[in-house]
Design a protein around this motif. Structure first.
Motif, PDB file in Angstrom:
ATOM      1  N   THR A  83     -21.567 -18.200 -38.080  1.00 58.61           N
ATOM      2  CA  THR A  83     -20.589 -17.771 -37.087  1.00 58.61           C
ATOM      3  C   THR A  83     -20.444 -18.837 -36.010  1.00 58.61           C
ATOM      4  O   THR A  83     -21.444 -19.332 -35.467  1.00 58.61           O
ATOM      5  CB  THR A  83     -21.011 -16.440 -36.446  1.00 58.61           C
ATOM      6  OG1 THR A  83     -21.124 -15.451 -37.476  1.00 58.61           O
ATOM      7  CG2 THR A  83     -19.976 -15.983 -35.430  1.00 58.61           C
ATOM      8  N   THR A  85     -17.753 -20.386 -32.585  1.00 59.38           N
ATOM      9  CA  THR A  85     -16.760 -20.036 -31.574  1.00 59.38           C
ATOM     10  C   THR A  85     -15.528 -20.904 -31.751  1.00 59.38           C
ATOM     11  O   THR A  85     -15.616 -22.133 -31.785  1.00 59.38           O
ATOM     12  CB  THR A  85     -17.330 -20.238 -30.156  1.00 59.38           C
ATOM     13  OG1 THR A  85     -18.530 -19.476 -30.020  1.00 59.38           O
ATOM     14  CG2 THR A  85     -16.324 -19.806 -29.102  1.00 59.38           C
ATOM     15  N   THR A  87     -11.442 -21.541 -30.435  1.00 56.99           N
ATOM     16  CA  THR A  87     -10.402 -21.236 -29.454  1.00 56.99           C
ATOM     17  C   THR A  87      -9.052 -21.154 -30.155  1.00 56.99           C
ATOM     18  O   THR A  87      -8.788 -21.863 -31.128  1.00 56.99           O
ATOM     19  CB  THR A  87     -10.343 -22.291 -28.337  1.00 56.99           C
ATOM     20  OG1 THR A  87      -9.954 -23.560 -28.886  1.00 56.99           O
ATOM     21  CG2 THR A  87     -11.684 -22.428 -27.643  1.00 56.99           C
ATOM     22  N   GLU A 107     -10.818 -16.991 -27.003  1.00 61.26           N
ATOM     23  CA  GLU A 107     -11.977 -17.373 -27.810  1.00 61.26           C
ATOM     24  C   GLU A 107     -12.285 -16.277 -28.814  1.00 61.26           C
ATOM     25  O   GLU A 107     -12.315 -15.095 -28.468  1.00 61.26           O
ATOM     26  CB  GLU A 107     -13.204 -17.633 -26.932  1.00 61.26           C
ATOM     27  CG  GLU A 107     -13.179 -18.956 -26.208  1.00 61.26           C
ATOM     28  CD  GLU A 107     -14.537 -19.322 -25.620  1.00 61.26           C
ATOM     29  OE1 GLU A 107     -15.464 -18.479 -25.671  1.00 61.26           O
ATOM     30  OE2 GLU A 107     -14.669 -20.446 -25.098  1.00 61.26           O
ATOM     31  N   ARG A 108     -12.503 -16.696 -30.058  1.00 61.06           N
ATOM     32  CA  ARG A 108     -12.823 -15.755 -31.122  1.00 61.06           C
ATOM     33  C   ARG A 108     -14.067 -16.227 -31.873  1.00 61.06           C
ATOM     34  O   ARG A 108     -14.309 -17.430 -32.006  1.00 61.06           O
ATOM     35  CB  ARG A 108     -11.654 -15.644 -32.112  1.00 61.06           C
ATOM     36  CG  ARG A 108     -10.399 -15.037 -31.504  1.00 61.06           C
ATOM     37  CD  ARG A 108     -10.621 -13.579 -31.150  1.00 61.06           C
ATOM     38  NE  ARG A 108      -9.603 -13.027 -30.283  1.00 61.06           N
ATOM     39  CZ  ARG A 108      -8.770 -12.063 -30.647  1.00 61.06           C
ATOM     40  NH1 ARG A 108      -8.824 -11.558 -31.867  1.00 61.06           N
ATOM     41  NH2 ARG A 108      -7.891 -11.593 -29.778  1.00 61.06           N
ATOM     42  N   ARG A 109     -14.839 -15.284 -32.365  1.00 64.49           N
ATOM     43  CA  ARG A 109     -15.979 -15.583 -33.224  1.00 64.49           C
ATOM     44  C   ARG A 109     -15.553 -15.342 -34.664  1.00 64.49           C
ATOM     45  O   ARG A 109     -15.009 -14.299 -35.014  1.00 64.49           O
ATOM     46  CB  ARG A 109     -17.160 -14.678 -32.870  1.00 64.49           C
ATOM     47  CG  ARG A 109     -17.633 -14.828 -31.433  1.00 64.49           C
ATOM     48  CD  ARG A 109     -18.522 -16.039 -31.249  1.00 64.49           C
ATOM     49  NE  ARG A 109     -19.842 -15.828 -31.810  1.00 64.49           N
ATOM     50  CZ  ARG A 109     -20.752 -16.801 -31.961  1.00 64.49           C
ATOM     51  NH1 ARG A 109     -20.442 -18.049 -31.624  1.00 64.49           N
ATOM     52  NH2 ARG A 109     -21.941 -16.538 -32.475  1.00 64.49           N
ATOM     53  N   ILE A 131     -12.238 -25.906 -32.610  1.00 62.62           N
ATOM     54  CA  ILE A 131     -13.632 -25.765 -32.197  1.00 62.62           C
ATOM     55  C   ILE A 131     -13.871 -26.783 -31.095  1.00 62.62           C
ATOM     56  O   ILE A 131     -13.845 -27.991 -31.329  1.00 62.62           O
ATOM     57  CB  ILE A 131     -14.601 -25.998 -33.372  1.00 62.62           C
ATOM     58  CG1 ILE A 131     -14.451 -24.883 -34.405  1.00 62.62           C
ATOM     59  CG2 ILE A 131     -16.047 -26.056 -32.861  1.00 62.62           C
ATOM     60  CD1 ILE A 131     -15.305 -25.062 -35.649  1.00 62.62           C
ATOM     61  N   LYS A 133     -16.027 -25.737 -28.049  1.00 61.13           N
ATOM     62  CA  LYS A 133     -16.934 -25.134 -27.080  1.00 61.13           C
ATOM     63  C   LYS A 133     -17.860 -26.212 -26.516  1.00 61.13           C
ATOM     64  O   LYS A 133     -18.590 -26.865 -27.258  1.00 61.13           O
ATOM     65  CB  LYS A 133     -17.739 -24.016 -27.726  1.00 61.13           C
ATOM     66  CG  LYS A 133     -18.503 -23.162 -26.730  1.00 61.13           C
ATOM     67  CD  LYS A 133     -19.188 -21.987 -27.422  1.00 61.13           C
ATOM     68  CE  LYS A 133     -19.905 -21.103 -26.407  1.00 61.13           C
ATOM     69  NZ  LYS A 133     -20.608 -19.980 -27.068  1.00 61.13           N
ATOM     70  N   ASN A 137     -22.739 -27.172 -28.199  1.00 60.51           N
ATOM     71  CA  ASN A 137     -22.593 -26.286 -29.348  1.00 60.51           C
ATOM     72  C   ASN A 137     -23.134 -26.891 -30.639  1.00 60.51           C
ATOM     73  O   ASN A 137     -23.350 -26.175 -31.612  1.00 60.51           O
ATOM     74  CB  ASN A 137     -21.133 -25.862 -29.537  1.00 60.51           C
ATOM     75  CG  ASN A 137     -20.228 -27.012 -29.962  1.00 60.51           C
ATOM     76  OD1 ASN A 137     -20.559 -28.179 -29.789  1.00 60.51           O
ATOM     77  ND2 ASN A 137     -19.062 -26.686 -30.501  1.00 60.51           N
ATOM     78  N   GLU A 141     -24.606 -23.874 -32.537  1.00 62.34           N
ATOM     79  CA  GLU A 141     -23.853 -23.245 -33.624  1.00 62.34           C
ATOM     80  C   GLU A 141     -23.805 -24.072 -34.911  1.00 62.34           C
ATOM     81  O   GLU A 141     -23.399 -23.553 -35.950  1.00 62.34           O
ATOM     82  CB  GLU A 141     -22.427 -22.953 -33.158  1.00 62.34           C
ATOM     83  CG  GLU A 141     -22.367 -21.955 -32.006  1.00 62.34           C
ATOM     84  CD  GLU A 141     -20.942 -21.559 -31.639  1.00 62.34           C
ATOM     85  OE1 GLU A 141     -19.993 -22.210 -32.118  1.00 62.34           O
ATOM     86  OE2 GLU A 141     -20.772 -20.599 -30.860  1.00 62.34           O
TER      87      GLU A 141
END
Length: 317
Positions: A83, A85, A87, A107-109, A131, A133, A137, A141
């Protein structure tokens, strides 16, 4: 305004132009330099960091496995279910002025596999995915592929005398554009695949770059797939630059015509040293992947001069 004050204002603005010209003629030159051999940390500091001068470095990351491994297929295999993050914006501009407000992205996961699907097929998610973030990150992530790069660049840590404050992974749609802004970080920006084109303006030209206060807001993706803008009352007003260096509105901001713009394209395997406080605007190829290293800037005498010019600008305005 008295005739005296008008005359003084004109003289000060002429001094700003002189400052810009002197910087180009005696320090910055007419184009961003490129080096085929990686300099020592001492030479890098003397020739570029100390004079606050950008440079493109070739060979700095030639040993990274990421340069040959980081294809969409490989990333999907290594972390397709991870998963991340992402935008989303309706127009590709995140953290930019739109409709008279400073608008941040939705922002979506989603899984990395879903993000890659969105890059391959524009109709998989509404808007433009990116992407970006910026809170280190890479380690947070992207742990499954972090060993394909470095958590630190020895050139940077030796030259800046510190470890990076953040290491960020970037990947996005070719429609995604970073609006013009500045950062209080020394930045080593490494392109792994594709290309990024930077438009740079030196800090000496800040009198010609319009900073204006805007109400902070955020894009919100509705269930219908449309975006709406909601005010961010917690953030209040944010100073930002409402000008596109590709199509500047010189009627609204005539002084911007005096800003000297450097344009440089950074290709896969190359690293841009972007000094602290340089204004920059960024475009990219579709699916471009990059990793950047932010080092805290030193608040030295150069910063003092920068703030002095900023205060003089306030007086002129």
């Amino acid at each position: 305004m008295s005739e005296y004050s008008k005359s003084t204002r004109t003289k000060i603005k002429d001094c700003f132009k002189f400052l810009s010209q002197e910087a180009r003629e005696f320090s910055l030159g007419g184009a961003v330099q490129s080096l085929d051999a990686v300099p020592s940390a001492l030479a890098f500091y003397r020739e570029f960091v100390s004079p606050n001068k950008p440079v493109v470095l070739r060979g700095l990351i030639d040993h990274w496995p990421a340069l040959t491994k980081w294809s969409p297929t490989y990333i999907r295999e290594k972390m397709g279910q991870q998963t991340v993050t992402v935008t989303l914006t309706p127009n590709g501009y995140a953290d930019a002025v739109h409709c008279g407000k400073f608008v941040m992205p939705d922002e979506r996961r989603m899984t990395m596999g879903e993000f890659l699907d969105a890059l391959d097929h524009n109709d998989h998610v509404p808007g433009v995915p990116y992407i970006q973030k910026q809170n280190s990150n890479l380690a947070d992530e992207f742990a499954p592929i972090i060993d394909d790069v470095e958590s630190d660049l020895s050139l940077g840590s030796e030259a800046f005398g510190k470890a990076p404050d953040a290491v960020n992974f970037w990947m996005g749609d070719g429609r995604a554009v970073t609006s013009m802004h500045r950062d209080p970080y020394e930045n080593l920006y490494c392109v792994v695949s594709g290309w990024k084109t930077f438009i740079l303006i030196p800090p000496t030209d800040q009198p010609f770059v319009p900073y204006v206060l805007y109400q902070a807001a955020k894009y919100k993706l509705k269930d219908s797939g449309e975006f709406e803008i909601e005010d961010d009352t917690d953030s209040g007003q944010v100073p930002w630059i409402d000008i596109d260096p590709l199509r500047p509105d010189l009627t609204k901001y005539p002084d911007f015509a005096n800003a000297h713009r450097y344009e440089v394209t950074v290709n896969a395997g190359e690293t841009l040293y972007l000094p602290a406080m340089w204004f920059h605007h960024v475009r990219q190829s579709h699916g471009c992947i990059a990793v950047n290293y932010w080092y805290d800037m030193d608040y030295d005498i150069k910063y003092n001069y920068y703030k002095f010019v900023e205060k003089v600008m306030d007086v002129v305005k």
